[in-house]
Design an enzyme around this catalytic site. Sequence first.
Site, PDB file in Angstrom:
ATOM      1  CE  LYS A  19      -4.084   3.565   9.014  1.00 30.23           C
ATOM      2  NZ  LYS A  19      -4.669   2.567   8.093  1.00 30.23           N
ATOM      3  CG  ASP A  71     -15.332   8.601   9.053  1.00 37.73           C
ATOM      4  OD1 ASP A  71     -15.101   7.822   8.104  1.00 37.73           O
ATOM      5  OD2 ASP A  71     -14.544   9.512   9.398  1.00 37.73           O
ATOM      6  CD  GLU A 121      -1.914   1.662   2.836  1.00 38.04           C
ATOM      7  OE1 GLU A 121      -2.406   2.774   3.043  1.00 38.04           O
ATOM      8  OE2 GLU A 121      -1.539   0.901   3.736  1.00 38.04           O
ATOM      9  CB  SER A 141     -12.323   2.668   6.668  1.00 34.93           C
ATOM     10  OG  SER A 141     -11.415   2.401   5.619  1.00 34.93           O
ATOM     11  CE  LYS A 197      -6.463   8.107   3.172  1.00 31.73           C
ATOM     12  NZ  LYS A 197      -6.754   8.506   4.571  1.00 31.73           N
ATOM     13  CG  ASP A 222      -9.263   0.452   4.250  1.00 33.32           C
ATOM     14  OD1 ASP A 222      -9.257   1.022   3.138  1.00 33.32           O
ATOM     15  OD2 ASP A 222      -8.411   0.686   5.137  1.00 33.32           O
ATOM     16  CB  VAL A 263      -6.128  -0.741   3.081  1.00 35.47           C
ATOM     17  CG1 VAL A 263      -6.470  -2.230   3.123  1.00 35.47           C
ATOM     18  CG2 VAL A 263      -4.995  -0.438   4.051  1.00 35.47           C
TER      19      VAL A 263
END
Length: 319
Positions: free
Chosen positions: A176, A155, A43, A157, A103, A159, A123
């Site tokens: 994380k 919110d 990544e 992700s 990003k 991912d 990711v």
Amino acid sequence: MGLVSARPLVHKGLMGSGLADHLSISDRVSQALKAGQAVVALESTLIAHGLPWPENLKTAFLMEDMVRREGAEPAVIALENGAVRVGLSEDELRQLADAGYAKAGTRDLAGVLARREKAATTVASTIYLAHLAGISVTATGGIGGVHRDAWETGDVSGDLQELARTPVTVVCSGAKSILDLPKTLEMLETLGVPVVGYRTNEFPGFYSSETGLPVPQRADSPEDVAALVSAARSLELPSAVLVVQPPPHEDALDASQVEAWTQEALSAARSRGVRGKDVTPYLLRHIQDSGGKQVLRANRSLAASNARLAAQIASALKS
């Protein structure tokens, strides 16, 4: 907070499609793929946004070195000038680490390519593009997940959704630490993503080993992981297999200290009105500023360890 929908989608290979015009695979990665050798996708947001210069570049080189030591070929993925770059040269890695790349998550890919912009992949977009390019194993530091205020902001992700619908193997140190880890683990279960603890019974907390959250299954060797992945593919399961391992013991941080830094970072983000995709890099930078060298050391150590394990798994899958 709404659930992330998991579509029963298996992405088709990029080779042979019209999108092949956007694919630029380095000679080394191309030769490895053609020869049936192990390849590990890495990544690039970790390099462009996850660490400060020059630690980010050192970490990128270290991850590539770890992959090659285990007999696999590393493939950092990024976007530039209307192309998906799979495998970067040393000079290109330096540019990625120092040139202010944007990003890009999966939803951003089409726009970035159309505008011929430079962007690092998250990711989600890394595993999507890796799968399209024929790479089945990826490595990163930690995945995104459910944010702590997701009940208010929604919110979550991207991912997680990509993990639910893209059949690759992803090696990381859990999610994380800035996230709501229990809800993230619950969401992974809801989405049907297998989570495998590598030599651990506990879901790691990125910088720290201990979270008190059990993983549903454990593997103690790359061959054990490869057997599980092979079984998942034979069943045609649409999701990724998420392999989580704790950060190396000598560099792992105390969970209570990380939580204290995280609370300070969250408070600062709220007071400054930081939102959306800017939240994660802001919080991680704040924690790095608070923890200094020990946080940088932990980040570098876990990223290298994950790259090494990913290469071992990729090699086991080829044997």
